[in-house]
Design a protein around this motif. Structure first.
Motif, PDB file in Angstrom:
ATOM      1  N   LYS A  75      -0.074 -11.783  -0.121  1.00 58.46           N
ATOM      2  CA  LYS A  75      -0.837 -10.759  -0.856  1.00 58.46           C
ATOM      3  C   LYS A  75      -0.421  -9.338  -0.478  1.00 58.46           C
ATOM      4  O   LYS A  75      -1.269  -8.448  -0.370  1.00 58.46           O
ATOM      5  N   CYS A  76       0.879  -9.128  -0.282  1.00 62.06           N
ATOM      6  CA  CYS A  76       1.334  -7.825   0.197  1.00 62.06           C
ATOM      7  C   CYS A  76       2.789  -7.617  -0.194  1.00 62.06           C
ATOM      8  O   CYS A  76       3.626  -8.484   0.071  1.00 62.06           O
ATOM      9  N   SER A  77       3.096  -6.482  -0.814  1.00 59.15           N
ATOM     10  CA  SER A  77       4.483  -6.160  -1.115  1.00 59.15           C
ATOM     11  C   SER A  77       5.210  -5.822   0.183  1.00 59.15           C
ATOM     12  O   SER A  77       4.601  -5.392   1.170  1.00 59.15           O
ATOM     13  N   GLU A  78       6.514  -5.988   0.181  1.00 55.21           N
ATOM     14  CA  GLU A  78       7.289  -5.748   1.397  1.00 55.21           C
ATOM     15  C   GLU A  78       7.153  -4.304   1.879  1.00 55.21           C
ATOM     16  O   GLU A  78       7.075  -4.044   3.080  1.00 55.21           O
ATOM     17  N   LYS A  79       7.065  -3.377   0.946  1.00 54.83           N
ATOM     18  CA  LYS A  79       6.978  -1.962   1.338  1.00 54.83           C
ATOM     19  C   LYS A  79       5.653  -1.637   2.022  1.00 54.83           C
ATOM     20  O   LYS A  79       5.560  -0.645   2.755  1.00 54.83           O
ATOM     21  N   LYS A  80       4.641  -2.472   1.827  1.00 59.90           N
ATOM     22  CA  LYS A  80       3.338  -2.231   2.455  1.00 59.90           C
ATOM     23  C   LYS A  80       3.089  -3.106   3.682  1.00 59.90           C
ATOM     24  O   LYS A  80       2.028  -3.022   4.294  1.00 59.90           O
ATOM     25  N   LEU A  81       4.062  -3.929   4.044  1.00 64.44           N
ATOM     26  CA  LEU A  81       3.901  -4.774   5.225  1.00 64.44           C
ATOM     27  C   LEU A  81       3.843  -3.929   6.490  1.00 64.44           C
ATOM     28  O   LEU A  81       4.631  -2.994   6.663  1.00 64.44           O
ATOM     29  N   SER A  93      13.899 -12.207   8.822  1.00 64.87           N
ATOM     30  CA  SER A  93      12.720 -12.310   7.954  1.00 64.87           C
ATOM     31  C   SER A  93      13.092 -12.110   6.493  1.00 64.87           C
ATOM     32  O   SER A  93      13.997 -11.336   6.157  1.00 64.87           O
ATOM     33  N   TYR A  94      12.369 -12.823   5.645  1.00 65.40           N
ATOM     34  CA  TYR A  94      12.622 -12.810   4.206  1.00 65.40           C
ATOM     35  C   TYR A  94      11.270 -12.813   3.481  1.00 65.40           C
ATOM     36  O   TYR A  94      10.364 -13.550   3.865  1.00 65.40           O
ATOM     37  N   PHE A  95      11.179 -12.008   2.430  1.00 65.62           N
ATOM     38  CA  PHE A  95       9.904 -11.858   1.726  1.00 65.62           C
ATOM     39  C   PHE A  95      10.126 -11.887   0.217  1.00 65.62           C
ATOM     40  O   PHE A  95      11.113 -11.363  -0.290  1.00 65.62           O
ATOM     41  N   VAL A  96       9.185 -12.513  -0.482  1.00 65.16           N
ATOM     42  CA  VAL A  96       9.154 -12.423  -1.931  1.00 65.16           C
ATOM     43  C   VAL A  96       7.721 -12.072  -2.322  1.00 65.16           C
ATOM     44  O   VAL A  96       6.762 -12.581  -1.736  1.00 65.16           O
ATOM     45  N   GLY A 102      -1.018  -7.312  -4.148  1.00 64.24           N
ATOM     46  CA  GLY A 102      -2.191  -7.993  -3.605  1.00 64.24           C
ATOM     47  C   GLY A 102      -2.385  -9.396  -4.120  1.00 64.24           C
ATOM     48  O   GLY A 102      -3.473  -9.964  -4.012  1.00 64.24           O
ATOM     49  N   TYR A 103      -1.311  -9.998  -4.641  1.00 67.58           N
ATOM     50  CA  TYR A 103      -1.431 -11.329  -5.250  1.00 67.58           C
ATOM     51  C   TYR A 103      -0.269 -12.197  -4.788  1.00 67.58           C
ATOM     52  O   TYR A 103       0.880 -11.741  -4.699  1.00 67.58           O
ATOM     53  N   SER A 104      -0.542 -13.445  -4.460  1.00 63.68           N
ATOM     54  CA  SER A 104       0.474 -14.429  -4.135  1.00 63.68           C
ATOM     55  C   SER A 104       1.390 -13.928  -3.007  1.00 63.68           C
ATOM     56  O   SER A 104       0.928 -13.308  -2.058  1.00 63.68           O
ATOM     57  N   GLY A 105       2.685 -14.217  -3.075  1.00 65.70           N
ATOM     58  CA  GLY A 105       3.636 -13.771  -2.061  1.00 65.70           C
ATOM     59  C   GLY A 105       3.930 -14.809  -0.999  1.00 65.70           C
ATOM     60  O   GLY A 105       3.049 -15.559  -0.569  1.00 65.70           O
TER      61      GLY A 105
END
Length: 292
Positions: A75-81, A93-96, A102-105
């Protein structure tokens, strides 16, 4: 499946995980042929990675020391992690993320850099929701996924029914190249033994006949539910509990989180563990031990 609710009331506080001891997470599990495990993968639906972080969720790395850690529903975009989630010592680390903030991820942390990493599975509607990462290693593919929920009143069952055959096709194509380990929140309890109240949930998300049949078709396509392979009759083994009605303390739950493996990996399977002692989400983590 019961509706989700924000982590309030009976959601455990940060101190809960500090009661866990590293020695409680040690294992001498071996494969059927007596080979000791040498690969540990942990999977956890964190129900919001920033809230999970505040509840000491990252202690799982110290306690488990996994080779690979997979997180769903970040529930978080990479830029807001937060920085501590972007830069974890000893891990790539890898993120989608979903297009909707604020949804899924999904996130994946790996001690060994994968040979390749793929985000999504070439199905735009689903890929826009940030539900899948595939990491290729020398001996296997690891796919971590947050499968669509059929929703309250089964409002999104059609989306789920679109997902199942397409995702199954993708996994079968991978399996033709090398064995597959699928982990994550698959949003289904396959058998009546996999949830506390099967009779009352047959028309609810996570236990409709359509969703259960979809999981059966996946297994029939050459895959194995590793937990049920090892523990076919073990009851009251759940990975999700709604925050409402003190369900976790009463163990009124659902088994929604899985390690599904290619059939030819079964001889290398050592154990599949449900870590109910770890808090920080309405799900608990699960751990796969393999001899690879």
């Amino acid at each position: 499946m019961p509706p989700k609710r924000k982590q309030t009331d009976d959601a455990p506080k940060q101190s809960e995980n500090k009661k866990a001891k590293k020695e409680d997470f040690e294992s001498d599990a071996k494969s059927k042929d007596g080979e000791p495990w040498n690969l540990k993968i942990v999977s956890w639906n964190v129900d919001g990675v920033r809230a999970w972080l505040k509840k000491d969720g990252m202690s799982v790395l110290e306690l488990e020391d996994p080779d690979i850690l997979c997180l769903q529903e970040t529930k978080c975009s990479e830029k807001k992690l937060p920085d501590e989630l972007k830069n974890v010592k000893g891990y790539k680390s890898y993120f989608v993320e979903a297009k909707t903030e604020g949804y899924s991820g999904v996130a994946l942390y790996s001690k060994v850099e994968p040979m390749s990493v793929k985000y999504g599975f070439d199905e735009k509607e689903h890929d826009d929701e940030g539900r899948c990462i595939t990491a290729e290693y020398e001996k296997f593919y690891l796919v971590t996924s947050y499968v669509p929920n059929a929703g309250k009143g089964l409002m999104t069952l059609d989306k789920r029914m679109d997902w199942d055959p397409k995702f199954r096709k993708y996994l079968k194509e991978l399996d033709e190249k090398k064995p597959v380990i699928l982990c994550g929140d698959l949003n289904v309890s396959h058998k009546e033994i996999d949830l506390a109240n099967p009779k009352g949930n047959k028309k609810n998300a996570g236990f409709t006949q359509e969703e259960r049949d979809g999981f059966t078709e996946l297994l029939n396509a050459g895959f194995v539910d590793s937990f049920r392979h090892l523990y076919p009759d073990k009851e009251k083994q759940y990975t999700f509990w709604t925050y409402m009605m003190n369900c976790r303390a009463r163990n009124i739950g659902w088994r929604l989180d899985y390690f599904v493996i290619s059939e030819r990996l079964v001889p290398q399977l050592c154990d599949n563990l449900i870590r109910t002692s770890l808090y920080g989400s309405d799900h608990c983590p699960i751990t796969l031990l393999m001899h690879m």
